[in-house]
Every structure is written in C-alpha cells, then in structure tokens.
Design a protein around this motif. Sequence first.
Motif, mmCIF file in Angstrom:
data_model
loop_
_atom_site.group_PDB
_atom_site.id
_atom_site.type_symbol
_atom_site.label_atom_id
_atom_site.label_comp_id
_atom_site.label_asym_id
_atom_site.label_seq_id
_atom_site.Cartn_x
_atom_site.Cartn_y
_atom_site.Cartn_z
ATOM 1 N N HIS A 43 -49.814 -19.086 2.300
ATOM 2 C CA HIS A 43 -49.758 -17.914 3.170
ATOM 3 C C HIS A 43 -48.625 -17.962 4.200
ATOM 4 C CE1 HIS A 43 -52.555 -20.794 5.031
ATOM 5 N NE2 HIS A 43 -52.007 -20.401 6.162
ATOM 6 N N ARG A 44 -47.641 -18.831 3.955
ATOM 7 C CA ARG A 44 -46.466 -18.912 4.826
ATOM 8 C C ARG A 44 -45.246 -19.146 3.950
ATOM 9 N NH1 ARG A 44 -47.751 -23.144 9.504
ATOM 10 N NH2 ARG A 44 -46.100 -22.001 10.544
ATOM 11 N N ARG B 129 -53.641 -12.902 8.552
ATOM 12 C CA ARG B 129 -55.085 -12.992 8.292
ATOM 13 C C ARG B 129 -55.509 -14.428 8.007
ATOM 14 N NH1 ARG B 129 -54.754 -8.736 3.591
ATOM 15 N NH2 ARG B 129 -53.052 -10.186 3.260
ATOM 16 N N GLU B 130 -54.565 -15.268 7.617
ATOM 17 C CA GLU B 130 -54.869 -16.649 7.241
ATOM 18 C C GLU B 130 -54.612 -17.659 8.357
ATOM 19 O OE1 GLU B 130 -56.284 -17.471 4.386
ATOM 20 O OE2 GLU B 130 -56.234 -15.398 3.680
ATOM 21 N N TRP C 297 -42.186 -15.808 7.085
ATOM 22 C CA TRP C 297 -43.214 -14.814 6.784
ATOM 23 C C TRP C 297 -44.562 -15.494 6.885
ATOM 24 C CZ3 TRP C 297 -47.007 -15.002 3.097
ATOM 25 C CH2 TRP C 297 -47.738 -13.830 2.901
ATOM 26 N N TYR C 298 -45.512 -14.807 7.501
ATOM 27 C CA TYR C 298 -46.868 -15.331 7.661
ATOM 28 C C TYR C 298 -47.864 -14.258 7.268
ATOM 29 C CZ TYR C 298 -44.208 -17.946 11.146
ATOM 30 O OH TYR C 298 -43.263 -18.678 11.797
ATOM 31 N N ASP C 299 -48.925 -14.663 6.594
ATOM 32 C CA ASP C 299 -50.062 -13.774 6.391
ATOM 33 C C ASP C 299 -50.975 -14.035 7.588
ATOM 34 O OD1 ASP C 299 -52.364 -12.428 5.751
ATOM 35 O OD2 ASP C 299 -52.387 -13.099 3.663
#
Length: 90
Positions: A56-57, A78-79, A74-76
């Motif tokens: 998720h990164r 939500r995680e 980039w990061y999600d």
Amino acid sequence: MPTVRLDGTVRPLDPLTDSELVHAWVTRPRAEHWMPRDATLTDVERAYMAIAASSHREAYLGLCKGVPSFLMEWYDLRELSAGQGTCGDA
C-alpha cells in the motif's frame, strides 16, 4: 497555483541503485519531514526497501529530460495508521 509541465518520465524508485541520490535529497534541511537529517545511507535504503515491499505504499523517481529531478511517494491512506506516511516511519 502555477501550472507544472513535466517534460520527462516517472519510474519506480530502486531502493539500492537510487539510494545515494535519494539520501542526498532526503537529508537536506528542507526535507526533514521525510527523513532525519542525520539518516545514514543504510537508513535510507532500509526505509525505501520497506516501501518497495509494501502493498500500500510506492516510491517513484521523476526524471526531467533524463535527469533525476524529484521524488514522489504514493500511499493508500486507508492502510496507514495515524502519524504514518513518511519514509522515516517505514
């Protein structure tokens, strides 16, 4: 906000081959948010290896006319836990 024109490419960051360049960038005073100024090359390699291994990164190197010019992550969200999000927290 000014318009930004990117005349180049963005590619995935390679934690080992790009680490010297990224180390020079992320240990500058203006980059204290991303990495402590006294971070070693090994610290930077480990942080970006953790990002590369994450689901998720992601980290990218931007090149302008073939010259490395910027770092993008980039990061999600939500995680991520509260307070995470910088490579120093990897």
